[in-house]
Design a protein around this motif. Structure first.
Motif, mmCIF file in Angstrom:
data_model
loop_
_atom_site.group_PDB
_atom_site.id
_atom_site.type_symbol
_atom_site.label_atom_id
_atom_site.label_comp_id
_atom_site.label_asym_id
_atom_site.label_seq_id
_atom_site.Cartn_x
_atom_site.Cartn_y
_atom_site.Cartn_z
ATOM 1 N N ARG A 1 13.120 9.456 41.869
ATOM 2 C CA ARG A 1 13.011 8.019 41.648
ATOM 3 C C ARG A 1 13.383 7.642 40.158
ATOM 4 N NH1 ARG A 1 9.533 3.406 43.578
ATOM 5 N NH2 ARG A 1 7.785 5.203 43.642
ATOM 6 N N ALA A 2 12.579 8.473 39.306
ATOM 7 C CA ALA A 2 13.019 8.470 37.791
ATOM 8 C C ALA A 2 14.376 9.055 37.463
ATOM 9 C CB ALA A 2 11.828 9.036 37.040
ATOM 10 N N SER A 3 14.766 10.074 38.312
ATOM 11 C CA SER A 3 15.965 10.692 38.027
ATOM 12 C C SER A 3 17.181 9.803 38.381
ATOM 13 C CB SER A 3 16.092 12.104 38.509
ATOM 14 O OG SER A 3 15.196 13.061 38.328
ATOM 15 N N ALA A 4 16.978 9.117 39.345
ATOM 16 C CA ALA A 4 17.853 8.032 39.904
ATOM 17 C C ALA A 4 18.045 6.965 39.085
ATOM 18 C CB ALA A 4 17.725 7.583 41.170
ATOM 19 N N LEU A 5 17.032 6.441 38.495
ATOM 20 C CA LEU A 5 16.966 5.426 37.414
ATOM 21 C C LEU A 5 17.805 5.930 36.100
ATOM 22 C CD1 LEU A 5 15.981 2.648 36.492
ATOM 23 C CD2 LEU A 5 13.845 3.694 35.685
ATOM 24 N N SER A 6 17.549 7.185 35.722
ATOM 25 C CA SER A 6 18.362 7.797 34.553
ATOM 26 C C SER A 6 19.603 7.777 34.506
ATOM 27 C CB SER A 6 17.724 9.134 34.321
ATOM 28 O OG SER A 6 18.389 10.152 34.898
ATOM 29 N N LEU A 7 20.336 7.592 35.882
ATOM 30 C CA LEU A 7 21.765 7.895 36.138
ATOM 31 C C LEU A 7 22.282 6.597 35.507
ATOM 32 C CD1 LEU A 7 21.999 9.190 39.677
ATOM 33 C CD2 LEU A 7 22.339 10.467 37.557
ATOM 34 N N GLY A 8 21.771 5.447 35.303
ATOM 35 C CA GLY A 8 22.245 4.315 34.871
ATOM 36 C C GLY A 8 22.096 4.035 33.382
ATOM 37 N N LEU A 9 21.526 4.996 32.761
ATOM 38 C CA LEU A 9 21.153 4.982 31.159
ATOM 39 C C LEU A 9 22.274 5.693 30.419
ATOM 40 C CD1 LEU A 9 17.466 5.653 31.345
ATOM 41 C CD2 LEU A 9 18.408 3.130 31.451
ATOM 42 N N LYS A 10 22.427 5.053 29.314
ATOM 43 C CA LYS A 10 23.456 5.799 28.445
ATOM 44 C C LYS A 10 22.783 6.568 27.212
ATOM 45 C CE LYS A 10 26.875 1.995 29.051
ATOM 46 N NZ LYS A 10 25.931 1.111 29.688
ATOM 47 N N ALA A 11 23.172 7.897 27.364
ATOM 48 C CA ALA A 11 22.589 8.785 26.269
ATOM 49 C C ALA A 11 23.346 9.878 25.715
ATOM 50 C CB ALA A 11 21.054 9.275 26.916
ATOM 51 N N ASP A 12 23.399 10.319 24.856
ATOM 52 C CA ASP A 12 24.163 11.346 24.076
ATOM 53 C C ASP A 12 23.930 12.957 24.699
ATOM 54 O OD1 ASP A 12 25.736 9.714 22.730
ATOM 55 O OD2 ASP A 12 24.751 9.949 21.022
ATOM 56 N N VAL A 13 22.344 12.856 24.964
ATOM 57 C CA VAL A 13 21.974 14.323 25.437
ATOM 58 C C VAL A 13 20.546 13.777 26.162
ATOM 59 C CG1 VAL A 13 20.642 14.742 23.200
ATOM 60 C CG2 VAL A 13 21.071 16.397 24.950
ATOM 61 N N ARG A 14 20.415 14.400 27.253
ATOM 62 C CA ARG A 14 19.412 14.032 28.129
ATOM 63 C C ARG A 14 18.331 15.456 28.253
ATOM 64 N NH1 ARG A 14 20.894 9.655 31.775
ATOM 65 N NH2 ARG A 14 23.133 9.183 31.076
ATOM 66 N N VAL A 15 16.982 15.400 28.022
ATOM 67 C CA VAL A 15 16.114 16.405 27.937
ATOM 68 C C VAL A 15 15.341 16.393 29.009
ATOM 69 C CG1 VAL A 15 14.486 17.660 26.644
ATOM 70 C CG2 VAL A 15 16.247 16.586 25.383
ATOM 71 N N GLY A 16 15.175 17.368 29.493
ATOM 72 C CA GLY A 16 14.028 17.328 31.008
ATOM 73 C C GLY A 16 13.222 18.883 30.951
ATOM 74 N N TYR A 17 12.625 19.027 31.700
ATOM 75 C CA TYR A 17 11.558 20.086 31.955
ATOM 76 C C TYR A 17 12.632 21.410 32.466
ATOM 77 C CZ TYR A 17 7.732 16.928 32.055
ATOM 78 O OH TYR A 17 6.625 16.100 31.620
ATOM 79 N N ASP A 18 12.074 22.612 32.031
ATOM 80 C CA ASP A 18 12.509 23.882 32.473
ATOM 81 C C ASP A 18 12.416 23.679 33.868
ATOM 82 O OD1 ASP A 18 9.887 25.828 32.796
ATOM 83 O OD2 ASP A 18 9.449 24.008 31.357
#
Length: 362
Positions: A97-114
């Protein structure tokens, strides 16, 4: 090619919607980012209930997403942030759900877990991943985001906001009483199995009353399960030893109650991490979840830990043979905890607080 991380980020986005304990564990990372870049703007996208707990956190702008609104709520949030672009988005929620939400956000770089820590294929939604950190506590996993960004000072700081109205709410319940706070139930989710017994809790209430003159404030939500647990505990205790606040406080009111308590006792749930954030002596009850991963961080030495026995009894393996953080989903696991275990840890926590008075953060 690696997406470069900003050396001097101007606007940091944080995506972590839930849960209450997790957002408490995330706050030290926010504080570390603020110390490193005091001029940076920080916007935290957070769940509705979690926002009611964190509201007033200094230097943080909140954007609230109500998970019950589904796709319509996502679209509304995207419209709200349509003109916002983050230098870096810290994607700190391992959920589709959170990853789907992230798709509509603008960001130069996206950091996530290994990859080892990224659940629900979260690594597909990010540009940069954390360095591996096997067997990390949840709080340390959050701090790994600051580490990757190059933050040097990772000292722990919370400073949660407790408004005067919340303190008035707490005093209206307790008056001038010295008290122990007990939150008997974890979130009543399917197959959670984190709750201990009414008889065990009652024995601890009786001990605190007889040995220390401490009454016990029972807290929790208003669910039928929680109210019934509270009623069973009260039926086994002297009436003057218990104050029933189950379903009777706001989250800020609960925070104020925890801040003024002599100690907190609860299973793996939001209140132990709220208490940890306020540096109130905390006794966590753990059998179905691994305290090495999820205990109240500053009070790990005072946990009642029956997780290894639960793994052996109900999963028929040694703890080192199962995946890190695996839960023991068995209704009898918490029965491995004995009242004497909890009383002994409570005594140790109270004595530690006398010998080393905890500095309060709020």
């Amino acid at each position: 090619m690696k997406h470069p991380l900003p050396a001097q980020p101007r606007h940091i986005g944080v995506l972590r919607l839930s849960a209450l304990g997790d957002v408490c564990n995330l706050v030290p990372t926010i504080r570390a980012l603020q110390r490193q870049w005091p001029e940076a703007r920080i916007t935290w996208i957070v769940g509705k209930a979690e926002h009611s707990l964190l509201a007033g956190l200094s230097g943080v702008e909140f954007v609230v997403y109500d998970k019950s609104t589904g796709l319509a709520g996502m679209r509304a949030l995207w419209r709200e942030l349509a003109d916002t672009r983050f230098d870096v988005l810290l994607h700190m929620q391992q959920a589709l759900r959170a990853s789907a939400l992230s798709l509509g956000l603008k960001a130069d770089v996206r950091v996530g877990y290994d990859k080892a820590r990224a659940k629900d294929a979260q690594h597909w939604f990010t540009h940069r991943r954390l360095a591996p950190h096997p067997n990390a506590h949840v709080l340390e996993s959050f701090l790994d985001f600051a580490r990757l960004m190059g933050v040097e000072d990772l000292s722990l700081e919370w400073n949660l906001a407790i408004p005067s109205a919340a303190r008035d709410e707490a005093r209206a319940l307790t008056g001038d009483s010295r008290y122990l706070l007990m939150s008997p139930c974890a979130n009543p989710r399917l197959r959670n199995f984190r709750n201990w017994s009414a008889e065990g809790y009652a024995a601890v209430v009786q001990h605190a009353w007889e040995q220390h003159g401490l009454c016990t404030v029972l807290t929790g939500g208003g669910s039928t399960q929680e109210r019934e647990m509270g009623e069973r505990i009260q039926a086994l205790c002297p009436p003057e030893a218990v104050i029933d606040a189950i379903g009777g406080t706001s989250l800020k009111g609960l925070l104020a109650l925890i801040d003024a308590a002599q100690a907190v006792i609860a299973p793996d749930s939001g209140p132990v991490h709220m208490a940890n954030a306020l540096n109130t002596p905390t006794v966590g009850l753990f059998a179905t979840t691994n305290p090495d991963r999820a205990a109240p961080y500053r009070w790990r030495d005072f946990v009642v830990n029956r997780y290894p026995e639960a793994v052996r009894s109900y999963l028929h393996k040694e703890p080192e043979e199962i995946p890190w953080g695996q839960r023991v989903r068995h209704p009898d696991a918490m029965s491995l905890i004995r009242a004497d275990d909890v009383i002994e840890r409570l005594e140790a926590a109270l004595q530690h607080a006398i010998d080393h008075p905890p500095a309060k953060d709020a």
